[in-house]
Scaffold this active site. Structure first.
Site, short mmCIF file in Angstrom:
data_model
loop_
_atom_site.label_atom_id
_atom_site.label_comp_id
_atom_site.label_asym_id
_atom_site.label_seq_id
_atom_site.Cartn_x
_atom_site.Cartn_y
_atom_site.Cartn_z
N GLN A 18 0.74 -1.26 0.07
CA GLN A 18 0.22 0.01 -0.10
C GLN A 18 0.99 1.20 0.14
O GLN A 18 0.24 2.38 -0.33
CB GLN A 18 -0.80 0.08 1.23
CG GLN A 18 -2.03 -1.00 1.07
CD GLN A 18 -2.92 -1.03 2.31
OE1 GLN A 18 -2.67 -1.86 3.12
NE2 GLN A 18 -3.91 -0.39 2.26
N HIS A 112 1.13 -9.54 4.67
CA HIS A 112 -0.05 -8.70 4.68
C HIS A 112 -0.59 -8.65 3.30
O HIS A 112 -0.47 -7.81 2.34
CB HIS A 112 0.35 -7.05 4.93
CG HIS A 112 -0.78 -6.09 5.33
ND1 HIS A 112 -0.59 -5.55 6.60
CD2 HIS A 112 -2.04 -5.59 4.83
CE1 HIS A 112 -1.84 -4.59 6.66
NE2 HIS A 112 -2.58 -5.17 5.71
N ASN A 155 -1.66 -11.16 8.45
CA ASN A 155 -2.73 -10.07 8.49
C ASN A 155 -4.12 -10.45 8.22
O ASN A 155 -4.41 -10.79 6.99
CB ASN A 155 -2.18 -8.96 7.75
CG ASN A 155 -2.91 -7.62 7.91
OD1 ASN A 155 -3.12 -7.07 8.97
ND2 ASN A 155 -4.02 -7.33 6.87
N GLU A 156 -4.97 -10.27 9.00
CA GLU A 156 -6.27 -10.38 8.76
C GLU A 156 -6.78 -11.71 8.14
O GLU A 156 -7.36 -11.62 6.96
CB GLU A 156 -7.11 -9.11 8.20
CG GLU A 156 -6.83 -7.94 9.09
CD GLU A 156 -7.55 -6.69 8.34
OE1 GLU A 156 -7.55 -5.49 9.09
OE2 GLU A 156 -7.55 -6.84 6.96
#
Length: 392
Positions: A18, A112, A155-156
């Site tokens: 990102q 991620h 991540n998540e």
């Protein structure tokens, strides 16, 4: 004043794809250039954080914050299977050291969302070799994370397991009503990767490790209590149970999940943020209370919390409300060790592109000039005081 415990971490977070720019070797780069894909636009150079990380850490430290969460880009470290880039490993080692030099606790995430293209072509996260590959990658980066404060494995995974449905919805241009239930096969595969990485980290003497999860305040609409409970069990409870042996659990909380008889209910238009989430600061405290109830002996770390808005005063108001709800949950016994705001920078927000702005710092995408927002100074004053009420 509303004081937080001594040693409480205050920081901000990013993720490699990102903010770094030019991550051409991962499967998201390929996906976002698919003309029939769900992305509003490609990531491109994004914030050029790969080259400007020192400047960004200077902004964070100068504001008074004490922690920085970032992720390792696997496709830079292992661009082809078995080929390790020593230059990439050195880059991330310098970032960890750069955090320490500035008094920032490094919180490092191993995965991620992105994976190398070579892995995506050969089964991805659910492929038969995924566990071995992720364990090997974790072993490779042990020297990088050795001086981290915390290590986040996956991540998540509860959001990653929702991706097939979310991608189809985005590709059709439909507005998101809420997160669907995760695909169970994907969920179980990701949790196995987490367990494999956790074992490698512990055997290698790494800092405390855990996974990070999307946390939400679950609300039953139109009497749908049983439907809400079933949705929460699939989206949250099974992942919390898998984290019971972790050193900590990272919670990433933005809003609530309203569940009606037919599933997730879209937020009201007048409360909808730029990320299509409901404006609900108190969701943070509610999610923390729930996690502390399910895992009473496991420390929690708020690894993400924030709001997508073009109004920075609204960002401050949201964050203050979220922190007050967090403090109330801590006063009632939740063991929370720190708060990391999402995000340090206005960045690439996956399917939505650059429209949702979460950052404490604005970034000119033509010049990469950084412009700190008042919210960064505000959060820095909270951090210096370790309290709400003295930052005005």
């Amino acid at each position: 004043m509303t004081r937080f415990p001594e040693g409480f971490l205050w920081g901000a977070a990013t993720a490699a794809h990102q903010v770094e720019g030019g991550n051409v070797g991962n499967h998201y780069w390929e996906w976002e250039h698919d003309p029939h894909g769900p992305f509003a636009e490609p990531s491109g150079d994004t914030c050029d954080h790969y080259h400007r990380w020192a400047e960004d850490l200077d902004l964070l430290a100068a504001a008074g914050l004490t922690a920085y969460r970032f992720s390792l880009e696997w496709s830079r470290i292992e661009p082809e299977e078995g080929e390790i880039s020593r230059a990439a490993l050195d880059h991330y080692r310098r970032m960890v050291a750069g955090c320490r030099d500035r008094g920032l606790a490094p919180v490092v995430t191993l995965a991620h969302f992105t994976m190398p293209r070579w892995m995506a072509r050969d089964g991805g996260w659910t492929g038969p070799k995924a566990g071995d590959r992720f364990a090997r990658f974790t072993e490779t980066v042990l020297p990088v994370v050795a001086d981290a404060g915390y290590v986040c494995t996956v991540n998540e995974p509860n959001l990653m397991a929702c991706m097939p449905v979310l991608a189809a919805t985005a590709a059709r241009g439909e507005r998101v009503g809420g997160l669907p239930r995760p695909d169970q096969e994907t969920a179980e595969a990701l949790l196995e990767l987490h367990r494999r990485a956790r074992t490698v980290l512990r055997d290698g003497g790494a800092p405390p490790s855990g996974l990070t999860l999307v946390g939400q305040e679950f609300l039953a609409e139109d009497g749908a209590v049983e439907e809400m409970a079933a949705h929460r069990a699939a989206m949250e409870d099974q992942f919390l149970a898998a984290a019971a042996d972790d050193d900590f659990v990272g919670l990433q909380v933005y809003s609530c999940a309203r569940i009606g008889p037919d599933g997730p209910v879209a937020p009201p238009d007048d409360l909808r943020t730029l990320a299509d989430m409901e404006y609900r600061p108190g969701a943070l405290g509610a999610a923390v209370r729930r996690a502390a109830e399910v895992l009473p002996g496991t420390p929690l770390l708020i690894t993400e919390n924030g709001i997508a808005t073009a109004d920075d005063a609204q960002r401050v108001a949201y964050t203050e409300g979220a922190l007050r709800s967090l403090h109330a949950a801590m006063a009632d016994g939740a063991d929370v060790r720190g708060y990391l705001h999402w995000s340090l920078l206005d960045n690439f927000e996956w399917f939505a592109g650059y429209r949702p702005t979460f950052g404490l710092v604005a970034v000119d995408r033509s010049t990469f000039r950084r412009t700190p927002k008042p919210s960064l100074a505000w959060l820095g004053r909270v951090a210096r005081a370790n309290a709400l009420g003295a930052e005005a």
